[in-house]
Design an enzyme around this catalytic site. Structure first.
Site, PDB file in Angstrom:
ATOM      1  N   LYS A  51       0.857  -1.192   0.000  1.00 61.07           N
ATOM      2  CA  LYS A  51       0.000   0.000   0.000  1.00 61.07           C
ATOM      3  C   LYS A  51       0.886   1.231   0.000  1.00 61.07           C
ATOM      4  CE  LYS A  51      -4.106   1.740  -0.008  1.00 61.07           C
ATOM      5  NZ  LYS A  51      -3.622   2.700  -1.010  1.00 61.07           N
ATOM      6  N   LYS A  89       5.483   2.034  -2.659  1.00 58.97           N
ATOM      7  CA  LYS A  89       5.449   3.425  -3.108  1.00 58.97           C
ATOM      8  C   LYS A  89       5.847   3.465  -4.574  1.00 58.97           C
ATOM      9  CE  LYS A  89       4.583   7.488  -1.155  1.00 58.97           C
ATOM     10  NZ  LYS A  89       3.567   7.740  -0.117  1.00 58.97           N
ATOM     11  N   THR A 125      -5.849  12.534   5.854  1.00 57.76           N
ATOM     12  CA  THR A 125      -4.491  12.694   6.388  1.00 57.76           C
ATOM     13  C   THR A 125      -4.430  13.885   7.334  1.00 57.76           C
ATOM     14  OG1 THR A 125      -3.537  11.731   4.387  1.00 57.76           O
ATOM     15  CG2 THR A 125      -2.053  12.969   5.812  1.00 57.76           C
ATOM     16  N   ASN A 179      -3.151  19.782   0.234  1.00 57.48           N
ATOM     17  CA  ASN A 179      -4.312  19.039   0.731  1.00 57.48           C
ATOM     18  C   ASN A 179      -4.229  18.772   2.226  1.00 57.48           C
ATOM     19  OD1 ASN A 179      -6.726  17.424   0.459  1.00 57.48           O
ATOM     20  ND2 ASN A 179      -5.423  15.628   0.655  1.00 57.48           N
ATOM     21  N   SER A 201      -7.869   5.008   3.278  1.00 56.03           N
ATOM     22  CA  SER A 201      -7.630   4.231   2.057  1.00 56.03           C
ATOM     23  C   SER A 201      -7.981   2.759   2.284  1.00 56.03           C
ATOM     24  CB  SER A 201      -6.163   4.346   1.627  1.00 56.03           C
ATOM     25  OG  SER A 201      -5.928   5.547   0.947  1.00 56.03           O
TER      26      SER A 201
END
Length: 424
Positions: free
Chosen positions: A77, A113, A197, A228, A356
């Protein structure tokens, strides 16, 4: 094996910082330390060439990466980063931090990643789509809802995730919504994902501030990064009465001793695509950001921002690492000696991967939750993880970062030990 994987030349590189963090936790792991080398070696590294026909007919080539660091606890992930400075060293480190992060909050994932060395703002939308689709096809051999699930990161967004999902689905012959997270809501995305986040930083920050007896209402806050994550953190702290006095991005460093109006700054940024020139604050030089009189510092930009020099001058009580890997190891030591508490990235910014995970679960079940339910579930996971790390820090008389690594490494290496090595 690439020399970079084991002995990077630059001791300040992201991968080197990660290795130093692993070295520091080894002595706390008892018999599990036998397996610690597992975490020093990425399981799988893929480098791909991405030829792209530009709108003017010329052909350019871009280098892309996908690294799966560890899959002992589940599928990989981690986000996809589009940035001019993306390289293998950085992607390896980010994938490793994802391994630690997922284990620290006890999600059933390993770490991965990806990224492309590109400035996405210099591409047209059509060029960006073609780049994304070719990259997705190139890494399609190792991603999948049970193998490795990408997500947005710096320079990517829900639109990019929609292109990735569609490309993977076309190659599979059926719609596979669970191959990526951070998608648009109408394509299987989750409510609450975009703000997750930043919300996680706020939730963990408030929990640690309460334990450190730092009053949030009236607390002076400095935030590096107003994307964000940074903008959402600013909004939430502003909402409960904290005073955001300093905000820095790549265009400017803003300062207002009485507090920056976050609503007005957000409107300004949405209109101008930068914080520079905002009339509600004065502009100060870049390094003055670190000297501001603050209670809470929130690095929410790129890695490697808190150097030893900056750690020696920063004036705060608490640091919330909204960015990945913002603090050098030497700086960590300086902050500890100065009595400044650091809430590490692997816990602090894990709200994004937590939601997520919820998106992935919802896609697999084709059943979706309300935003209230998602926030409630996410807040509980974040607080439980923070409390667990806090207790581990007190038990071992160590920093919150070391405690988070102890918790994560115990879970990862126990899984590695019990699974064994194939073939035997």
């Amino acid at each position: 094996m690439n020399k970079l994987s084991y002995a990077p030349e630059k001791s300040t590189s992201a991968w080197s910082i990660y290795l130093q963090q692993i070295d520091r936790v080894s002595s706390y792991l008892g018999n599990l330390s036998r397996w610690i080398d597992t975490l020093r070696h990425p399981k799988r590294t893929l480098i791909v060439d991405i030829p792209l026909q530009m709108d003017n007919g010329t052909i350019k080539h871009f280098e892309g990466y996908r690294v799966q660091h560890n899959l002992s606890r589940g599928p990989g992930k981690g986000g996809i980063r589009y940035h001019p400075n993306v390289d293998l060293n950085e992607v390896m480190a980010l994938s490793a931090w994802m391994t630690i992060k997922c284990a620290a909050v006890n999600l059933p994932y390993g770490g991965a990643k990806g990224g492309i060395r590109v400035d996405p703002f210099k591409l047209s939308e059509n060029e960006l789509e073609r780049l994304t689709r070719r990259y997705t096809s190139e890494i399609g051999i190792i991603i999948g809802p049970q193998k490795d699930i990408p997500a947005p990161d710096v320079g990517t967004n829900s639109k990019v995730m929609a292109w990735m999902m569609d490309t993977y689905s076309m190659n599979q012959g059926n719609t596979v919504t669970g191959v990526v997270t951070g998608k648009p809501i109408h394509l299987g995305g989750s409510l609450g994902r975009e703000k997750a986040t930043g919300r996680g930083v706020f939730i963990t920050g408030c929990e640690v501030a309460r334990r450190e007896k730092i009053k949030i209402q009236g607390a002076k806050i400095a935030i590096q990064g107003f994307g964000n994550v940074g903008s959402e953190v600013a909004r939430l702290f502003d909402k409960v009465g904290a005073i955001v006095i300093t905000i820095q991005d790549h265009t400017s460093t803003l300062y207002n001793e009485k507090g920056i109006n976050i609503k007005e700054l957000t409107k300004w940024q949405n209109k101008n695509k930068k914080i520079a020139g905002f009339p509600g604050a004065i502009s100060i030089d870049k390094e003055s950001f670190w000297k501001s009189h603050m209670d809470i510092l929130i690095p929410a930009a790129l890695e490697g921002q808190i150097t030893q020099k900056r750690a020696e001058i920063v004036n705060c009580k608490l640091i919330l690492e909204a960015a990945n890997g913002p603090t050098y190891t030497e700086a960590d030591d300086v902050l500890a000696k100065r009595g400044i508490t650091v809430v590490p990235d692997v816990i602090c910014n894990a709200g994004g991967v937590t939601v997520s995970y919820f998106e992935w679960v919802q896609d697999m079940a084709s059943f979706f939750w309300s935003e209230i339910e998602i926030n409630k579930r996410s807040d509980k996971i974040m607080i439980d993880a923070m409390v667990n790390v806090w207790k581990k820090a007190k038990e071992n008389k160590c920093s919150l970062r070391t405690a988070a690594y102890i918790v994560a490494c115990e879970r990862i290496l126990m899984a590695r030990k019990d699974r064994g090595i194939y073939p035997g």
